[in-house]
Structures are given as structure tokens and as C-alpha cells.
Design a protein around this motif. Structure first.
Motif, PDB file in Angstrom:
ATOM      1  N   HIS A 175       0.838  -1.208   0.000  1.00 36.54           N
ATOM      2  CA  HIS A 175       0.000   0.000   0.000  1.00 36.54           C
ATOM      3  C   HIS A 175       0.872   1.258   0.000  1.00 36.54           C
ATOM      4  O   HIS A 175       0.606   2.222  -0.738  1.00 36.54           O
ATOM      5  N   GLU A 176       1.918   1.270   0.801  1.00 38.15           N
ATOM      6  CA  GLU A 176       2.813   2.434   0.869  1.00 38.15           C
ATOM      7  C   GLU A 176       3.535   2.654  -0.461  1.00 38.15           C
ATOM      8  O   GLU A 176       3.644   3.788  -0.954  1.00 38.15           O
ATOM      9  N   ASP A 179       1.177   4.008  -3.067  1.00 40.38           N
ATOM     10  CA  ASP A 179       0.944   5.449  -2.887  1.00 40.38           C
ATOM     11  C   ASP A 179       2.086   6.264  -3.488  1.00 40.38           C
ATOM     12  O   ASP A 179       1.867   7.294  -4.133  1.00 40.38           O
ATOM     13  N   LYS A 180       3.325   5.812  -3.266  1.00 38.64           N
ATOM     14  CA  LYS A 180       4.480   6.523  -3.830  1.00 38.64           C
ATOM     15  C   LYS A 180       4.459   6.463  -5.356  1.00 38.64           C
ATOM     16  O   LYS A 180       4.739   7.465  -6.035  1.00 38.64           O
ATOM     17  N   TYR A 182       1.821   6.055  -7.212  1.00 42.10           N
ATOM     18  CA  TYR A 182       0.693   6.878  -7.657  1.00 42.10           C
ATOM     19  C   TYR A 182       1.104   8.347  -7.706  1.00 42.10           C
ATOM     20  O   TYR A 182       0.805   9.053  -8.686  1.00 42.10           O
TER      21      TYR A 182
END
Length: 358
Positions: A175-176, A179-180, A182
Motif C-alpha cells: 500500500h505504501e 501510494d508513492k 501513484y
């Protein structure tokens, strides 16, 4: 000790804001200047000269020396910048930055050195971000492969808490990383770097099925489609411009041939134009004008050939009728007359040969 006293004096005077000057008659002023120049301490040498009074007896002499030191300083700047760029190119960023630090200690007021160091810092920051992004991408790719394996392992060992914990950790990290990726992808879209946006967002979508990632990927697809259409239009425009240039050049050659009476060349160029332009009213009009002009010339050749033939100038007549055939190969009258002239010329040659034998 003398050097320390002179440095202290220059520093003190500098702090006074220009209310005092250095006298060149005091101590070993020249020796100190030469020492600083030899040590490439150009800033100290220039500052010391700047504090010499304009009414000092050696003021002009020292201004000439100042110009020489400035020239050495400019060469020093250029040398440092070149060496720093070379070190950075070899990956020795520490050496490049240290070189700038040392040089600025010698020339603290150098704009060229500060500008060069700032450029190097910008490149360094950009390179650091690229490498950090590469690490994120590599970690994301590993997670995309590792999570399915860990999920199967959890299915095989449903009661193993450690296996479940590792899976949760991997999903949290995914997930982290997503996000990066994205964030990088959206930045790339805004910068119109569509290939990078596609790469980052596609990997993010593998790690997390999030609506925002799907929406961003849709933006990329739309942007790519527009880019393809624009590129196609640009290619078509370039092709049309090139085609029009060919047409214009051929028209110019055609008109030149027509103006000089080179009708065979004009006919060949007209065929090229018709192949290039296709059905075009302007070209059609030019073709009709050419046909009229050529036909008039053919009629002239036929008449002149008939006149020459009636006067017994058979070879001249044949030449004129052959010219007519060159322009109008299917002209029946020109064919018949040319064939008749050839028969007459053959008969004349046979008669002459027979008379020569008798």
C-alpha cells in the motif's frame, strides 16, 4: 607572523565599511600578494588590493596587477568547473562538491563557482530522486511477485500466525509503495511524461486495486490516445507539406520547359504532375494548355515537313515529321508521311548505289 598581521589589518579595514585604506608602503605588501597568488588565494589578494588608496603612489601599478590576478582567477574558475563536472560524471560527487568548497574558500565572491556548484547540486538532487524512485520500483516489483506466493503460503498454513503476520506486513508495504508510485505517476502526467506515468501507475495497480489509481491510468490512456492522434496529424501535415513541395517544384520545372520550347520534357513533367496531384482542376487546365500548344507545334512540323518534301529535301522532311511523332506518337498523318519519306530515301540510296556499280 607578518602574514597574520596583514590579514588582521585587511579584515579590520573591511569591517570598517570603507572608511580606511591599506598603504603599500607598509611591510611586505608585495610579498604577501605574490604569496596569495602562488597559493591560488585570489580572493585575499584581490581584497588586499581593493583597500589601497587611489592616491597611493603605486595605485595604477597595483590596478594592472589586479587585472592580471582577475585573469588568473577566471582561468581558475574554469578549471575547477571542468574538473568538478568530470568528477561528477565519474560518479565522484563527494570529490566534485569538495572541489567547489575548496575553490570557494579561495574565491568566496566568485559568481561562476557558486553558479557551478548550484548546477551540480540540482543535478545531484535529480539523480538522487531518480535512484530513490528506482528503489521504489524495484521494491514494488518484488512485492508484486512476493505477495501472491505469501498468500498461497497462508492458504496452506491457515493457522500459522507468523505466516499471516508476514502477509499483512507485505500488504501494508505494498500500500505504501503503491501510494508513492501513484504520486510519481500523477506528477509524470502533469509533466507530460506519459511513458513514466504509464510505468509507475501500472505497477501501482498491480500492488493495490484503488479507484484513484484506476482513474489516473484512464487519464494516461486518454493522454496517450491524444498524443497518438497529434503525432498522426503531425506526420500527415509533414507528408502533405513535402508532397506540396514536390508538386510546386515539378510545376516550376514544367513551366521552365514550356517557356524554352522543350515540349518532350514538358510532357514528361506533366505526367509526373498528374501522378502527384491526381484529379486537380489546375493541373487539368495546364494539361489542356499543353496539349493545345503541342498540337500546334506538331501541325507546324507537318507543314514545314511537307514544304521540305516538295522541294526534294527528304531528309529534312523526315526529321521534321519524326519530331512531330516524338510529340504525338499516335498522329496518323505524321506516321504516314515519315514512312513515305523513309521509302523515298531508301529508293534514292538504292538508285545511287546501282549507278555507282554501273
Amino acid at each position: 607572523m607578518k602574514l597574520r598581521r596583514l590579514l588582521l589589518l585587511v579584515t579590520l579595514l573591511a569591517q570598517l565599511g570603507g572608511c580606511a585604506y591599506v598603504s603599500t608602503l607598509a611591510g611586505d605588501f608585495d610579498q604577501r600578494i605574490d604569496h596569495w597568488v602562488a597559493e591560488r588565494e585570489y580572493g585575499k589578494a584581490l581584497n588586499a588590493i581593493d583597500w589601497v588608496r587611489p592616491d597611493d603612489p603605486r595605485y595604477r601599478e597595483l590596478q594592472a596587477k589586479r587585472a592580471m590576478i582577475e585573469k588568473l582567477a577566471r582561468a581558475y574558475e574554469k578549471d575547477i568547473i571542468g574538473k568538478a563536472q568530470a568528477l561528477a560524471g565519474q560518479g565522484d560527487w563527494s570529490g566534485a562538491l569538495s572541489l567547489y568548497d575548496q575553490a570557494l574558500a579561495h574565491l568566496p565572491n566568485s559568481r561562476a563557482l557558486r553558479k557551478g556548484r548550484d548546477r551540480l547540486s540540482v543535478i545531484q538532487l535529480s539523480r538522487s530522486r531518480e535512484l530513490e524512485h528506482d528503489l521504489v520500483v524495484q521494491r514494488g516489483k518484488w512485492l508484486a511477485r512476493a505477495i501472491p506466493v505469501q498468500e498461497r503460503l497462508a492458504q496452506v498454513n491457515p493457522r500459522d500466525r507468523e505466516t499471516r503476520r508476514r502477509l499483512e506486513d507485505l500488504r501494508r508495504e505494498a500500500h505504501e509503495i503503491a501510494d508513492k508510485l501513484y504520486a510519481d505517476g500523477t506528477d509524470a502526467i502533469n509533466a507530460d511524461d506519459i511513458p513514466r506515468a504509464q510505468s509507475s501507475l501500472s505497477l501501482a495497480a498491480q500492488l493495490e486495486d484503488a479507484p484513484k489509481i484506476g482513474a489516473a491510468l484512464k487519464r494516461v490512456r486518454n493522454r496517450r490516445a491524444r498524443s497518438v492522434r497529434h503525432a498522426q496529424k503531425a506526420r500527415e501535415k509533414a507528408a502533405n507539406e513535402k508532397h506540396q513541395q514536390q508538386v510546386d517544384a515539378t510545376v516550376a520545372q514544367y513551366r521552365d520547359a514550356l517557356a524554352h520550347g522543350e515540349y518532350v520534357r514538358a510532357q514528361a513533367l506533366m505526367m509526373q504532375l498528374e501522378g502527384l496531384a491526381g484529379s486537380d482542376p489546375t493541373i487539368d487546365g495546364m494539361r489542356a494548355n499543353l496539349d493545345r500548344t503541342v498540337h500546334a507545334r506538331v501541325e507546324r512540323y507537318l507543314q514545314d515537313g511537307a514544304t521540305a518534301y516538295s522541294l526534294g529535301n527528304f531528309e529534312q522532311a523526315l526529321g521534321l515529321w519524326d519530331k512531330a511523332l516524338e510529340l504525338e506518337p499516335n498522329n496518323t498523318r505524321a506516321k504516314e508521311r515519315a514512312e513515305r519519306a523513309r521509302r523515298v530515301l531508301r529508293n534514292v540510296r538504292e538508285l545511287r548505289q546501282k549507278q555507282a556499280e554501273d
